[in-house]
Design a protein around this motif. Structure first.
Motif, PDB file in Angstrom:
ATOM      1  N   VAL A 161     -19.521   8.482 -52.198  1.00 52.93           N
ATOM      2  CA  VAL A 161     -19.730   8.791 -50.778  1.00 52.93           C
ATOM      3  C   VAL A 161     -18.563   9.600 -50.236  1.00 52.93           C
TER       4      VAL A 161
ATOM      5  N   SER B 210     -18.811  18.380 -48.482  1.00 52.96           N
ATOM      6  CA  SER B 210     -19.554  19.136 -47.475  1.00 52.96           C
ATOM      7  C   SER B 210     -18.596  19.769 -46.477  1.00 52.96           C
TER       8      SER B 210
ATOM      9  N   TYR C 105     -27.684  14.151 -51.406  1.00 50.22           N
ATOM     10  CA  TYR C 105     -26.463  14.543 -52.115  1.00 50.22           C
ATOM     11  C   TYR C 105     -26.783  15.506 -53.245  1.00 50.22           C
TER      12      TYR C 105
ATOM     13  N   GLN D 175     -25.587  18.156 -53.965  1.00 46.34           N
ATOM     14  CA  GLN D 175     -24.393  18.748 -54.586  1.00 46.34           C
ATOM     15  C   GLN D 175     -23.959  17.934 -55.795  1.00 46.34           C
TER      16      GLN D 175
ATOM     17  N   GLY E  45     -18.633  13.013 -51.360  1.00 47.83           N
ATOM     18  CA  GLY E  45     -19.691  13.686 -50.613  1.00 47.83           C
ATOM     19  C   GLY E  45     -19.181  14.255 -49.309  1.00 47.83           C
ATOM     20  N   CYS E  46     -18.362  13.482 -48.620  1.00 52.28           N
ATOM     21  CA  CYS E  46     -17.876  13.948 -47.315  1.00 52.28           C
ATOM     22  C   CYS E  46     -16.948  15.130 -47.477  1.00 52.28           C
TER      23      CYS E  46
ATOM     24  N   GLY F 182     -22.890  13.292 -44.230  1.00 59.52           N
ATOM     25  CA  GLY F 182     -22.606  12.467 -45.388  1.00 59.52           C
ATOM     26  C   GLY F 182     -21.972  11.136 -45.034  1.00 59.52           C
TER      27      GLY F 182
END
Lengths: 420, 394
Positions: free
Chosen positions: A20, A27, B362, B364, A23-24, B6
């Motif tokens: 997670v 992006s 997700y 990516q 993920g942050c 996210g």
């Protein structure tokens, strides 16, 4: 036993947290390139680029060596071959018109092998061979590596097809003959919003390509500025074969257009499975679509799609007609990709600069390239003076039609035509 | 994905698309499973990871492409002059791919692996990597890749999409769509009529622009109505080609199971995989069994390659087998390398894991997560899900 059980639970938690948090940050990073890119289109307002401190190479004897780094192997080979042929034609034309008295220009070829590592080592080899300047590469990721090595050694680089905004920020020795992604993103955003009337566009980005990420961000920024909405963005990777997961997600967002910023080997199959997933929308993209193969890989679904390009074989400009004639003599047929014309222009710009050089070394060559003004290239008139390496030039919007038509030029957009 | 999206996992989840995504995952997994079988069978018999398996797969895709060209589906032919395709064409392509792959597999075994069989295992492993690179770069010299070719979509006679509505939408929403469509068609006709008087569709007069914008306005209302309808219903869409891949894969896997469990060859194969030397002592012709293993494993890869090339239409390059090869290898390890049902399970799990990660927003990290799943599984079951975790005697 109980104590043993607990470790897996903690591990799971750590793993999930890891994914997670990655993920942050991921992006967040993907957004970054869109911020500083705007200055590049307007040229003068951009930050000053660092000057290389190294002396660069000096010409020895009567031979002036110019290097070219393009993919002669690997999956970008079609572009590499076209660019190399274009550059060789430019050199022949230059010699026919007299060349430089008492000097012989030699084109030294390096193979980037379609990957960044090989691009870097090819450039380093050419520099140690004593080239005054380098042309290349056709992609942004590879050009950035070449530019880094060339900056250390003080050798100028004229890129053929690197459209990513950040490429020329590597240093004052880096130039290009193509437009940049923030410009082509702007052109396509404007075209999508005004000429196609789209308001809710979804993005599909190849996260492995700096080109695709930058182009998607530029499109997002300008489309939102115009008042449109980006309803979703999904990611894939070069060489991926199935895209149904991403497309099912995007279908649920109900877009009226899909912007595909990647390269043609993936875009064709994506468009096909997008139709199968029920996405009956307009498909748009950048110059990464530029290969006739997209007509086959995209099948019926790609017909009616629009993309932004540097050059079109049907253009009536005299430079284009001359180029097509010479191509037919030397290579045969018509060039398959834009890189042919851009390769010609990159070589022609460097030769033109070489002619104006005070002395034959990398430093004065870089200075002469910087002075290029209103150069009548095959892909349009280009000016590099005071532009931080990014020429101001026009872009074409091309529609994909079934064979035998192929790519049909629809609209030429000059930088001054844009609303912002 | 919007910046910051996210941060909250739950917000990104759309349960309306979950059924579609599960189906997508299973369909992707079937291909991984088919390739994984080749890895797992060779490992089961020879304890060798056949790294060239992905390249055999690549050659299968090229074979299918060449056969389609021989049928007249060449890329330079305008769409209206292409021949008709049929199930028979597809079967010929598949058999040709399977035959070529089987031959290549046997040749690789005979000339690259057999001379190494009594050497240290690491030698065969390095040979396998060598063969893989040889086929990739050697293939680059002879095979068309400029630009990377794709199979013409007309080769596939099953191009329609099957749609299954799980939860229907209220009637008034579909009526609203119909009403909006009529409005849009009216505006479109008005614009098309005006277009007769215009020189260029993309450089319009003010009157043309007004009509064009009116058309866009009506189109947007139609889109809005459609999106309300779409959001209210849950549908699963599958292209017929992908369904064909699944069915053919299942059929091939079933055949393989019957062969391994119920034929003398299958019994010999299982014996060799249990103990190579003892099987030889018991009168099993080991070389013959190894050859048959390569024939079957490579033929399955050939079938898989023909189907992806034809039904998914991805570009074919000499590196076509690298990514599917790696993924299928991971699937084989995940399921327990050397274990045939394990390879199928591993393939399906990989496909599902990847698609569900994409579903969760997700995309990516789709590839990364597949490997995270592998690591987690191997932490707790070092032999894979169905493999034996017994320490190997060396």
């Amino acid at each position: 036993m109980r104590a043993r059980r607990r470790i897996p639970a903690a591990l799971w938690a750590a793993l999930i947290a890891g994914v997670v948090s990655v993920g942050c940050s991921g992006s967040g990073e993907a957004q970054k390139p869109s911020e500083p890119s705007e200055g590049a289109t307007s040229g003068a307002s951009a930050a000053v680029r660092p000057q290389p401190t190294a002396e660069g190479n000096k010409a020895e004897g009567d031979t002036l060596k110019i290097g070219i780094v393009v993919p002669i192997n690997g999956d970008q080979k079609p572009w590499g071959d076209d660019a190399l042929n274009g550059a060789q034609i430019a050199l022949e034309d230059f010699n026919k018109q007299g060349g430089i008295a008492g000097k012989k220009v030699e084109l030294v070829i390096g193979d980037s092998g379609s990957n960044t590592e090989q691009a870097k080592s090819a450039a380093e080899k050419l520099i140690s061979d004593g080239v005054l300047g380098i042309i290349g590469d056709v992609t942004s990721s590879n050009t950035i590596q070449i530019a880094k090595s060339a900056f250390e050694k003080g050798v100028p680089v004229v890129s053929i097809g690197a459209t990513n905004d950040d490429v020329t920020k590597q240093g004052a020795n880096v130039f290009r003959v193509c437009y940049i992604d923030s410009f082509q993103g702007e052109v396509m955003a404007e075209f999508a919003y005004r000429d196609l009337g789209l308001r809710n566009v979804a993005l599909l980005t190849d996260r492995k390509q700096a080109y695709s990420v930058g182009l998607s961000n530029s499109f997002r920024k300008h489309f939102e500025q115009l008042g449109g909405k980006i309803v979703g963005e999904e990611f894939y990777e070069t060489k991926q074969t199935t895209f149904t997961g991403q497309l099912t997600n995007l279908k649920a967002k109900n877009p009226d257009g899909l912007f595909l910023s990647g390269y043609f080997p993936e875009v064709g199959p994506i468009v096909k499975s997008a139709k199968a997933a029920g996405l009956n929308v307009k498909f748009l993209g950048g110059d990464g679509w530029d290969s006739k193969e997209i007509l086959n890989s995209g099948g019926e679904a790609i017909v009616g799609g629009f993309f932004c390009n540097h050059y079109n074989n049907k253009d009536s400009r005299p430079q284009v007609q001359h180029f097509l004639k010479r191509w037919k003599e030397k290579v045969g047929g018509e060039p398959g990709t834009t890189m042919a014309a851009l390769g010609y222009d990159a070589m022609a710009v460097i030769l033109d600069a070489l002619k104006r050089c005070q002395s034959y070394d990398s430093k004065s060559l870089a200075a002469a390239i910087e002075e290029t003004e209103n150069f009548p290239g095959v892909t349009g008139d280009l000016t590099l003076k005071g532009q931080n390496g990014n020429p101001r030039k026009r872009a074409l919007v091309v529609e994909v039609r079934p064979l035998p038509d192929g790519f049909v030029m629809r609209k030429a957009i000059e930088p001054k035509d844009l609303s912002q | 994905m919007a910046p910051g999206a996210g941060l909250s996992l739950a917000a990104a989840l759309d349960f309306g698309t979950l059924p579609s995504q599960v189906v997508n995952g299973v369909l992707n997994g079937a291909i991984y499973a088919l390739i994984a079988l080749g890895y797992t069978m060779v490992y089961g018999v020879l304890r060798l990871i056949n790294f060239a398996h992905g390249e055999v797969y690549m050659l299968g895709a090229y074979t299918a492409l060449f056969v389609s060209w021989a049928y007249g589906f060449r890329p330079d032919v305008p769409p209206d002059q292409l021949p008709e395709s049929s199930l028979a064409t597809l079967l010929v392509m598949m058999l040709a791919s399977m035959a070529v792959c089987a031959t290549v597999g046997v040749l690789i075994e005979r000339f690259a692996y057999r001379p190494m069989r009594n050497q240290a295992r690491i030698s065969s492993l390095i040979t396998a990597i060598g063969v893989s690179l040889l086929l990739q770069y050697g293939g680059g010299l002879f095979l068309p890749q400029n630009p990377p070719p794709t199979m013409n979509e007309r080769v596939n006679p099953y191009r329609q999409t099957l749609e299954l509505t799980l939860v229907g939408a209220p009637r008034e929403l579909s009526q609203a769509v119909e009403a909006a469509r009529e409005e849009f068609q009216k505006a479109e006709r008005a614009f098309e009529e005006r277009l007769q008087a215009e020189k260029d569709r993309f450089n319009l007069s003010p009157e043309g622009e007004r009509l064009r914008d009116a058309k866009f306005e009506a189109e947007r209302r139609l889109r809005d109505a459609e999106s309300r309808l779409n959001s209210a219903q849950v549908t699963v869409r599958v292209s017929a080609g992908r369904l064909a891949i699944l069915l053919a894969s299942l059929a091939l896997m079933f055949l393989l199971r019957q062969l391994v469990l119920f034929t003398p060859t299958g019994r010999a194969m299982r014996a060799v995989s249990q103990d190579f030397d003892s099987a030889a002592l018991m009168g099993v012709n080991v070389d013959r069994i190894v050859t048959i293993t390569f024939v079957i494993g490579s033929a399955l890869a050939g079938a898989g390659a023909m189907m992806t090339a034809t039904f998914l239409g991805t570009s074919i390059t000499p590196y076509y087998g690298v990514l599917p090869g790696v993924k299928a290898f991971v699937a084989a390890v995940l399921g327990g390398i050397g274990n045939i049902p394990g390879a199928v399970l591993g393939g399906l799990l990989m496909g599902l894991a990847e698609t569900l990660v994409i579903w969760a927003g997700y995309s990516q990290f789709a590839d990364a997560v597949a490997f995270v799943v592998l690591i987690v599984v191997l932490l707790f079951r070092p032999g894979g899900l169905l493999g034996s975790s017994a320490v190997e005697k060396v």
